[in-house]
Design a protein around this motif. Structure first.
Motif, short mmCIF file in Angstrom:
data_model
loop_
_atom_site.label_atom_id
_atom_site.label_comp_id
_atom_site.label_asym_id
_atom_site.label_seq_id
_atom_site.Cartn_x
_atom_site.Cartn_y
_atom_site.Cartn_z
N PRO A 1 37.25 -27.48 -14.07
CA PRO A 1 38.51 -27.23 -13.36
C PRO A 1 38.98 -25.79 -13.44
CG PRO A 1 38.92 -28.36 -15.43
CD PRO A 1 37.44 -28.34 -15.26
N ALA A 2 39.71 -25.38 -12.41
CA ALA A 2 40.32 -24.05 -12.40
C ALA A 2 41.23 -23.90 -13.61
CB ALA A 2 41.11 -23.85 -11.12
N LEU A 3 41.19 -22.73 -14.22
CA LEU A 3 41.98 -22.49 -15.42
C LEU A 3 43.47 -22.42 -15.13
CD1 LEU A 3 39.69 -19.77 -17.05
CD2 LEU A 3 39.76 -22.22 -17.55
N ASN A 4 43.80 -21.95 -13.93
CA ASN A 4 45.19 -21.81 -13.53
C ASN A 4 45.21 -21.65 -12.00
OD1 ASN A 4 44.51 -19.01 -13.05
ND2 ASN A 4 44.80 -18.69 -15.27
N ARG A 5 46.39 -21.44 -11.46
CA ARG A 5 46.50 -21.31 -10.00
C ARG A 5 45.75 -20.08 -9.48
NH1 ARG A 5 48.96 -22.55 -5.31
NH2 ARG A 5 49.49 -20.77 -3.99
N ASP A 6 45.84 -18.97 -10.18
CA ASP A 6 45.14 -17.76 -9.72
C ASP A 6 43.64 -17.99 -9.67
OD1 ASP A 6 47.52 -16.40 -9.46
OD2 ASP A 6 47.39 -15.41 -11.41
N ASP A 7 43.11 -18.66 -10.67
CA ASP A 7 41.69 -18.97 -10.69
C ASP A 7 41.33 -19.89 -9.52
OD1 ASP A 7 39.02 -19.14 -11.60
OD2 ASP A 7 39.47 -20.91 -12.81
N ALA A 8 42.22 -20.86 -9.25
CA ALA A 8 41.98 -21.78 -8.14
C ALA A 8 41.93 -21.04 -6.81
CB ALA A 8 43.08 -22.85 -8.11
N ILE A 9 42.84 -20.09 -6.60
CA ILE A 9 42.88 -19.34 -5.34
C ILE A 9 41.64 -18.47 -5.20
CG2 ILE A 9 44.12 -17.59 -4.04
CD1 ILE A 9 45.46 -20.35 -4.10
N GLU A 10 41.20 -17.87 -6.29
CA GLU A 10 39.99 -17.05 -6.23
C GLU A 10 38.78 -17.90 -5.85
OE1 GLU A 10 37.20 -14.37 -9.23
OE2 GLU A 10 39.30 -14.75 -9.75
N ARG A 11 38.67 -19.08 -6.44
CA ARG A 11 37.55 -19.96 -6.13
C ARG A 11 37.67 -20.53 -4.71
NH1 ARG A 11 36.83 -23.44 -11.68
NH2 ARG A 11 35.28 -24.55 -10.41
N LEU A 12 38.89 -20.72 -4.26
CA LEU A 12 39.12 -21.18 -2.90
C LEU A 12 38.62 -20.15 -1.89
CD1 LEU A 12 40.33 -23.14 -0.82
CD2 LEU A 12 42.54 -22.01 -1.17
N HIS A 13 38.86 -18.89 -2.17
CA HIS A 13 38.40 -17.83 -1.27
C HIS A 13 36.88 -17.83 -1.18
CE1 HIS A 13 42.39 -16.56 -0.69
NE2 HIS A 13 42.51 -15.71 -1.69
N ARG A 14 36.20 -18.09 -2.29
CA ARG A 14 34.74 -18.14 -2.27
C ARG A 14 34.25 -19.34 -1.44
NH1 ARG A 14 35.10 -16.60 -7.90
NH2 ARG A 14 34.64 -18.74 -8.57
N LEU A 15 34.98 -20.46 -1.54
CA LEU A 15 34.63 -21.63 -0.75
C LEU A 15 34.82 -21.35 0.74
CD1 LEU A 15 33.79 -24.65 -0.80
CD2 LEU A 15 36.23 -25.21 -0.90
N GLU A 16 35.93 -20.69 1.07
CA GLU A 16 36.21 -20.35 2.47
C GLU A 16 35.20 -19.36 3.03
OE1 GLU A 16 41.02 -20.81 2.95
OE2 GLU A 16 40.30 -19.12 1.76
N ALA A 17 34.66 -18.51 2.17
CA ALA A 17 33.70 -17.50 2.62
C ALA A 17 32.41 -18.14 3.14
CB ALA A 17 33.37 -16.54 1.48
N LEU A 18 32.14 -19.38 2.74
CA LEU A 18 30.95 -20.09 3.23
C LEU A 18 31.06 -20.39 4.72
CD1 LEU A 18 30.41 -22.62 0.30
CD2 LEU A 18 29.23 -20.45 0.68
N ASP A 19 32.26 -20.25 5.27
CA ASP A 19 32.48 -20.55 6.68
C ASP A 19 32.35 -19.30 7.57
OD1 ASP A 19 32.96 -23.15 5.94
OD2 ASP A 19 35.14 -22.96 5.99
N ASP A 20 31.96 -18.18 6.98
CA ASP A 20 31.86 -16.94 7.75
C ASP A 20 30.55 -16.94 8.55
OD1 ASP A 20 34.26 -16.09 6.77
OD2 ASP A 20 33.38 -14.91 5.13
N SER A 21 30.52 -17.78 9.57
CA SER A 21 29.35 -17.87 10.42
C SER A 21 29.79 -18.08 11.87
CB SER A 21 28.45 -19.04 9.99
OG SER A 21 27.45 -19.29 10.95
N GLU A 22 29.21 -17.31 12.76
CA GLU A 22 29.54 -17.45 14.18
C GLU A 22 29.03 -18.77 14.75
OE1 GLU A 22 28.07 -14.10 16.27
OE2 GLU A 22 29.45 -12.67 15.33
#
Length: 351
Positions: free
Chosen positions: A37-58
């Motif tokens: 689990p994410a250690l805190n909210r900041d960690d969660a947001i950072e990991r969320l950005h990495r998950l969203e980056a998987l969608d960077d495809s045309e």
């Protein structure tokens, strides 16, 4: 022994060996769903950005990107909504908004190999259960930093993934299994397991949702079909769920089915619910009345047969209170159950 009898025995032995080869277990074991689990909210947001980056495809259909509805602070509850087989996060968009409006943070991850713009793609050919587990587990880890309690909602194939997560993790407050795909319709549990083994050993084939190949009225975000190997891997994961123990103590399990489900065997799902309840799990089951005319994909508002004005309020009531709803709750939660109740009384399909 005559030559003819020897030949028959040889043929029989070959056929038996072929059958055993088809039906024997494949030896695959699911990826561990160990919590990180994410250690805190900041960690969660950072990991969320990495998950969203998987969608960077045309190649992606734009509405199919991972969806997050965030209040900007850690809420009492966070939801992880896992979309169905061949669809994408857009499927849960409206329901996600309702839950967000109720005060929760909501994350709808795009499952692997889903959401591409080419609706006829065979990209699901190489889909594995480990990929599904990995993405769902990461979404739950992120949600732990977004809410004090986490509820996972899975539909169809993703309901199987949600059940696996509940068995593997002890940090889920609640799971909702909607029309889980543990076995195909009319296929009993004893047959579903060898069926998945057989499908994985046979050559892969593409299976259209519409056998007439007239896929014109379904959701724009859903593929026109799936591959036999991909669905077999879902059934194989379901077999592990059926064979394994119950969820961790303290995890509430909500199960929703419909008698008009055209895709899955409800009895296998309800039998699993009975097993878990018999082992002390808090299991609460709800089946839509036949007169509601709810089908397998009861979530996507773009389905031609959708009944979301009835389904959404009832699911929201179930999720937010844990109490089994009634059709009257559709009115209380802003839905419209009047026409459904009238159709049920008349025994007719809804207008």
């Amino acid at each position: 022994m005559t030559r003819g009898r020897k030949a028959l025995l040889a043929i029989f032995a070959i056929l038996l060996a072929a059958l055993l080869w088809l039906l024997l277990p494949t030896g695959w074991n699911p990826l561990s769903a160990r919590a990180r689990p994410a250690l805190n909210r900041d960690d969660a947001i950072e990991r969320l950005h990495r998950l969203e980056a998987l969608d960077d495809s045309e190649a992606l259909y734009l509405p199919c990107r991972t969806l997050v509805l965030d209040h900007g602070a850690r809420t009492e509850r966070a939801y992880v909504l896992l979309h169905g087989f061949t669809n994408c996060p857009r499927q849960f968009g409206t329901l996600a908004q309702l839950l967000y409006d109720g005060g929760a943070n909501v994350l709808v991850p795009r499952m692997p190999r889903h959401g591409f713009a080419n609706a006829s793609t065979h990209v699901l050919t190489d889909l594995t259960a480990d990929e599904l587990i990995g993405t769902a587990g990461e979404a739950v880890d992120i949600a732990r930093g977004l809410g004090k309690r986490v509820t996972v909602v899975g539909l169809s194939s993703s309901a199987v993934v949600a059940a696996w997560l509940a068995q593997e993790r002890a940090d889920l407050d609640q799971i909702l299994l909607i029309a889980p795909s543990f076995a195909p319709k009319d296929v009993p549990e004893a047959v579903a397991i060898p069926l998945s083994n057989a499908l994985l050993r046979l050559p892969d084939i593409f299976v259209p949702w519409d056998p007439r190949h007239e896929w014109t009225g379904g959701p724009k975000s859903a593929y026109s079909g799936f591959t036999a190997h991909a669905i077999a891997r879902v059934y194989a994961l379901g077999a592990r769920v059926l064979e394994s123990g119950p969820p961790a103590p303290g995890t509430r399990v909500l199960v929703v089915t419909t008698p008009h489900d055209e895709g899955v065997n409800n009895e296998v799902t309800l039998e699993l619910a009975r097993r878990w309840a018999g082992r002390g799990v808090d299991v609460r089951s709800f089946e839509f009345p036949a007169g509601a005319w709810v089908h397998h994909d009861m979530i996507d508002p773009e389905q031609p047969y959708q009944r979301v004005r009835v389904v959404y309020p009832l699911l929201r009531k179930l999720l937010e209170t844990g109490r089994i709803p009634t059709l009257a709750d559709s009115v209380a939660y802003g839905g419209d159950s009047t026409r459904v109740a009238d159709a049920a009384q008349a025994g007719a399909a809804p207008p």
